[in-house]
Design an enzyme around this catalytic site. Structure first.
Site, PDB file in Angstrom:
ATOM      1  N   ARG A  26      44.195  55.285  26.797  1.00 44.01           N
ATOM      2  CA  ARG A  26      44.236  53.836  26.530  1.00 44.01           C
ATOM      3  C   ARG A  26      44.498  53.555  25.063  1.00 44.01           C
ATOM      4  O   ARG A  26      45.128  52.560  24.729  1.00 44.01           O
ATOM      5  CB  ARG A  26      42.957  53.168  27.025  1.00 44.01           C
ATOM      6  CG  ARG A  26      42.952  53.153  28.541  1.00 44.01           C
ATOM      7  CD  ARG A  26      41.778  52.424  29.110  1.00 44.01           C
ATOM      8  NE  ARG A  26      41.748  52.632  30.557  1.00 44.01           N
ATOM      9  CZ  ARG A  26      40.731  52.333  31.334  1.00 44.01           C
ATOM     10  NH1 ARG A  26      39.647  51.777  30.812  1.00 44.01           N
ATOM     11  NH2 ARG A  26      40.796  52.555  32.626  1.00 44.01           N
ATOM     12  N   LYS A  45      42.947  56.787  42.854  1.00 52.30           N
ATOM     13  CA  LYS A  45      42.760  56.707  41.411  1.00 52.30           C
ATOM     14  C   LYS A  45      41.401  56.088  41.133  1.00 52.30           C
ATOM     15  O   LYS A  45      41.122  54.973  41.557  1.00 52.30           O
ATOM     16  CB  LYS A  45      43.872  55.858  40.782  1.00 52.30           C
ATOM     17  CG  LYS A  45      43.687  55.642  39.290  1.00 52.30           C
ATOM     18  CD  LYS A  45      44.911  55.014  38.668  1.00 52.30           C
ATOM     19  CE  LYS A  45      44.670  54.721  37.200  1.00 52.30           C
ATOM     20  NZ  LYS A  45      45.862  54.128  36.569  1.00 52.30           N
ATOM     21  N   CYS A 102      46.023  45.624  34.916  1.00 50.83           N
ATOM     22  CA  CYS A 102      47.140  46.194  35.674  1.00 50.83           C
ATOM     23  C   CYS A 102      47.811  45.173  36.591  1.00 50.83           C
ATOM     24  O   CYS A 102      48.721  45.515  37.348  1.00 50.83           O
ATOM     25  CB  CYS A 102      46.649  47.394  36.479  1.00 50.83           C
ATOM     26  SG  CYS A 102      45.850  48.638  35.443  1.00 50.83           S
ATOM     27  N   ARG A 141      38.198  47.992  34.984  1.00 52.65           N
ATOM     28  CA  ARG A 141      39.147  48.107  36.095  1.00 52.65           C
ATOM     29  C   ARG A 141      38.446  48.398  37.436  1.00 52.65           C
ATOM     30  O   ARG A 141      39.069  48.850  38.379  1.00 52.65           O
ATOM     31  CB  ARG A 141      40.151  49.239  35.819  1.00 52.65           C
ATOM     32  CG  ARG A 141      40.937  49.102  34.530  1.00 52.65           C
ATOM     33  CD  ARG A 141      42.279  49.818  34.640  1.00 52.65           C
ATOM     34  NE  ARG A 141      42.895  50.160  33.380  1.00 52.65           N
ATOM     35  CZ  ARG A 141      43.400  49.295  32.518  1.00 52.65           C
ATOM     36  NH1 ARG A 141      43.344  47.994  32.755  1.00 52.65           N
ATOM     37  NH2 ARG A 141      43.973  49.711  31.396  1.00 52.65           N
ATOM     38  N   GLU A 165      42.583  55.530  51.282  1.00 48.79           N
ATOM     39  CA  GLU A 165      43.619  55.082  50.339  1.00 48.79           C
ATOM     40  C   GLU A 165      44.884  55.932  50.504  1.00 48.79           C
ATOM     41  O   GLU A 165      46.007  55.419  50.518  1.00 48.79           O
ATOM     42  CB  GLU A 165      43.124  55.197  48.889  1.00 48.79           C
ATOM     43  CG  GLU A 165      42.187  54.099  48.436  1.00 48.79           C
ATOM     44  CD  GLU A 165      42.919  52.803  48.088  1.00 48.79           C
ATOM     45  OE1 GLU A 165      44.138  52.710  48.327  1.00 48.79           O
ATOM     46  OE2 GLU A 165      42.262  51.883  47.591  1.00 48.79           O
ATOM     47  N   CYS A 184      49.645  47.377  32.887  1.00 44.35           N
ATOM     48  CA  CYS A 184      48.629  47.294  31.828  1.00 44.35           C
ATOM     49  C   CYS A 184      49.162  47.528  30.413  1.00 44.35           C
ATOM     50  O   CYS A 184      48.610  47.004  29.456  1.00 44.35           O
ATOM     51  CB  CYS A 184      47.441  48.200  32.131  1.00 44.35           C
ATOM     52  SG  CYS A 184      47.842  49.950  32.198  1.00 44.35           S
ATOM     53  N   SER A 243      44.020  62.388  30.225  1.00 40.12           N
ATOM     54  CA  SER A 243      43.880  62.494  28.778  1.00 40.12           C
ATOM     55  C   SER A 243      42.488  62.955  28.336  1.00 40.12           C
ATOM     56  O   SER A 243      42.369  63.763  27.415  1.00 40.12           O
ATOM     57  CB  SER A 243      44.224  61.158  28.125  1.00 40.12           C
ATOM     58  OG  SER A 243      43.384  60.123  28.616  1.00 40.12           O
ATOM     59  N   LYS A 274      43.503  61.286  41.001  1.00 41.11           N
ATOM     60  CA  LYS A 274      43.388  61.142  39.553  1.00 41.11           C
ATOM     61  C   LYS A 274      42.038  60.583  39.195  1.00 41.11           C
ATOM     62  O   LYS A 274      41.643  59.602  39.803  1.00 41.11           O
ATOM     63  CB  LYS A 274      44.491  60.187  39.080  1.00 41.11           C
ATOM     64  CG  LYS A 274      44.447  59.898  37.606  1.00 41.11           C
ATOM     65  CD  LYS A 274      45.457  58.843  37.273  1.00 41.11           C
ATOM     66  CE  LYS A 274      45.285  58.489  35.808  1.00 41.11           C
ATOM     67  NZ  LYS A 274      46.063  57.356  35.443  1.00 41.11           N
TER      68      LYS A 274
HETATM   69  C1  PBG Z   1      47.906  52.936  33.880  1.00 38.29           C
HETATM   70  C2  PBG Z   1      47.523  54.348  33.728  1.00 38.29           C
HETATM   71  C3  PBG Z   1      46.384  54.907  33.123  1.00 38.29           C
HETATM   72  C4  PBG Z   1      46.575  56.287  33.142  1.00 38.29           C
HETATM   73  C5  PBG Z   1      47.783  56.522  33.772  1.00 38.29           C
HETATM   74  N1  PBG Z   1      48.337  55.322  34.142  1.00 38.29           N
HETATM   75  C6  PBG Z   1      45.232  54.285  32.466  1.00 38.29           C
HETATM   76  C7  PBG Z   1      44.307  53.415  33.199  1.00 38.29           C
HETATM   77  O1  PBG Z   1      44.367  53.284  34.419  1.00 38.29           O
HETATM   78  O2  PBG Z   1      43.495  52.804  32.507  1.00 38.29           O
HETATM   79  C8  PBG Z   1      45.639  57.307  32.550  1.00 38.29           C
HETATM   80  C9  PBG Z   1      46.271  58.605  32.188  1.00 38.29           C
HETATM   81  C10 PBG Z   1      45.443  59.481  31.336  1.00 38.29           C
HETATM   82  O3  PBG Z   1      44.266  59.204  31.013  1.00 38.29           O
HETATM   83  O4  PBG Z   1      45.968  60.536  30.946  1.00 38.29           O
HETATM   84  N2  PBG Z   1      47.201  52.161  34.767  1.00 38.29           N
END
Ligand code: PBG
Length: 326
Positions: A205, A195, A130, A217, A233, A122, A274, A248
């Site tokens: 992002r 995830k 992705c 997504r 999963e 991504c 984040s 996550k």
């Molecule tokens: C990539 C990815 C993401 C995060 C980690 N790897 C963003 C997403 O899936 O949109 C998020 C990490 C975070 O928010 O700290 N696919």
């Protein structure tokens, strides 16, 4: 017997007593620190959406990772922001790509620090998705080959652990096979197994310039409402050859971490993402609560739920506090 013979407060009377009976401890050894590598030279630019986080160019990242290693943090996780994006995200597997360069620099300076790389397209695709797009859809099978190439190029540059975060079906097997075939049987896979399609990725992002240009997504990341599916999963990724698995985000998914801990005997990682990081920072900035105390409470809750490893933007701060306490 009950009150007054039984008084729960006896074991809370002093800091020493509390320390002795504490059930969960956060250790520096549990932490992975995520970092952003951006194409360019001499860069250390602060990231507006994420307090105390920076974009480093490959030539400056090793200064930072040397500090991380000095704090005793065992691993960093690398995300790349390439100079150019295209439809397939071809800079993701370039030999001189940003992450590949960064790995070499980091390993030169701190060979024992573990380098984990995020394997996902991504940040590299012009669509911000992705995987590759065919007829408006994120194509699963066509994406696998690209992810495998990306993971292999990270291994060739010296990565210790590759971490696929794309949520395509079959990516762990595809990556395991390509690593085996090319002599990288010692490179571990940390799969972002469960995830979820989460609003808490918002600040990331912006930081990674990876928001999808259209749609969302939800056709590949999981529905936040589902537990059983998360366990499937994880099970599938372990069968495909994952060494560690991740849940996550972390905080809205502590129950999933606990279920995974009870069911699987591999190390479980959890990503304190984040949005979780910035929620606390925003509250602390507004004077609503104490940042360090809130941070330790959050990180401890993730461990108490059952995580062995915590990926967090708080890793450096937490390591400093833990060192001071020791
Ligand atoms: C990539 C990815 C993401 C995060 C980690 N790897 C963003 C997403 O899936 O949109 C998020 C990490 C975070 O928010 O700290 N696919």
């Amino acid at each position: 017997m009950g009150f007054p013979e039984i008084r729960m407060r006896r074991l809370r009377r002093s800091a020493t007593m509390r320390r002795m009976v504490r059930e969960t401890t956060l250790r520096v050894d549990d932490l992975i620190y995520p970092l952003f590598v951006r194409a360019g030279q001499g860069l250390k630019q602060s990231i507006p959406s994420m307090t105390d986080c920076y974009h480093f160019s490959p030539d400056r990242i090793a200064e930072e990772t040397a500090r991380v290693a000095d704090l005793g943090i065992p691993a960093v996780l690398l995300f790349g922001l390439p100079a150019h994006k295209d439809e397939t995200g071809s800079e993701a597997w370039a030999e001189d790509g940003v992450v590949q360069q960064a790995i070499r620099q980091i390993k030169k300076r701190a060979p024992d620090l573990l380098v984990v790389t995020d394997v996902c397209l991504c940040e590299y695709t012009s669509t911000g998705h992705c995987g590759v797009i065919r007829n408006g859809n994120v194509e699963n099978d066509a994406t696998l080959e690209l992810l495998a190439k990306m993971a292999l190029s990270h291994a060739q540059a010296g990565a210790d652990i590759v971490a696929p975060s794309d949520m395509m079906d079959g990516r762990v097997r595809a990556i395991r096979q390509v690593l085996e075939c090319n002599g990288f049987d010692g490179v571990a896979i940390l799969s972002y197994a469960a995830k979820f399609a989460s609003a808490f990725y918002g600040p990331f992002r912006d930081a990674a310039e990876s928001a999808p240009a259209f749609g969302d997504r939800k056709s590949y990341q999981m529905d936040p409402a589902n537990t059983r599916e998360a366990l499937r999963e994880i099970e599938l990724d372990l069968e495909e050859g994952a060494d560690l698995v991740m849940v996550k985000p972390a905080l809205s998914y502590l129950d999933i971490i606990r279920r995974a801990r009870e069911r699987f005997d591999c190390p479980i990682a959890a990503y304190n993402v984040s949005g979780e990081y910035m929620m606390l920072n925003a509250a602390a900035d507004a004077g609503l609560l104490d940042r360090d105390a809130g941070m330790m409470e959050m990180l401890t809750s993730i461990k108490r739920a059952g995580a062995d490893v915590v990926l967090t933007y708080f890793a450096k701060r937490a390591a400093e506090l833990l060192r001071r306490r020791a």
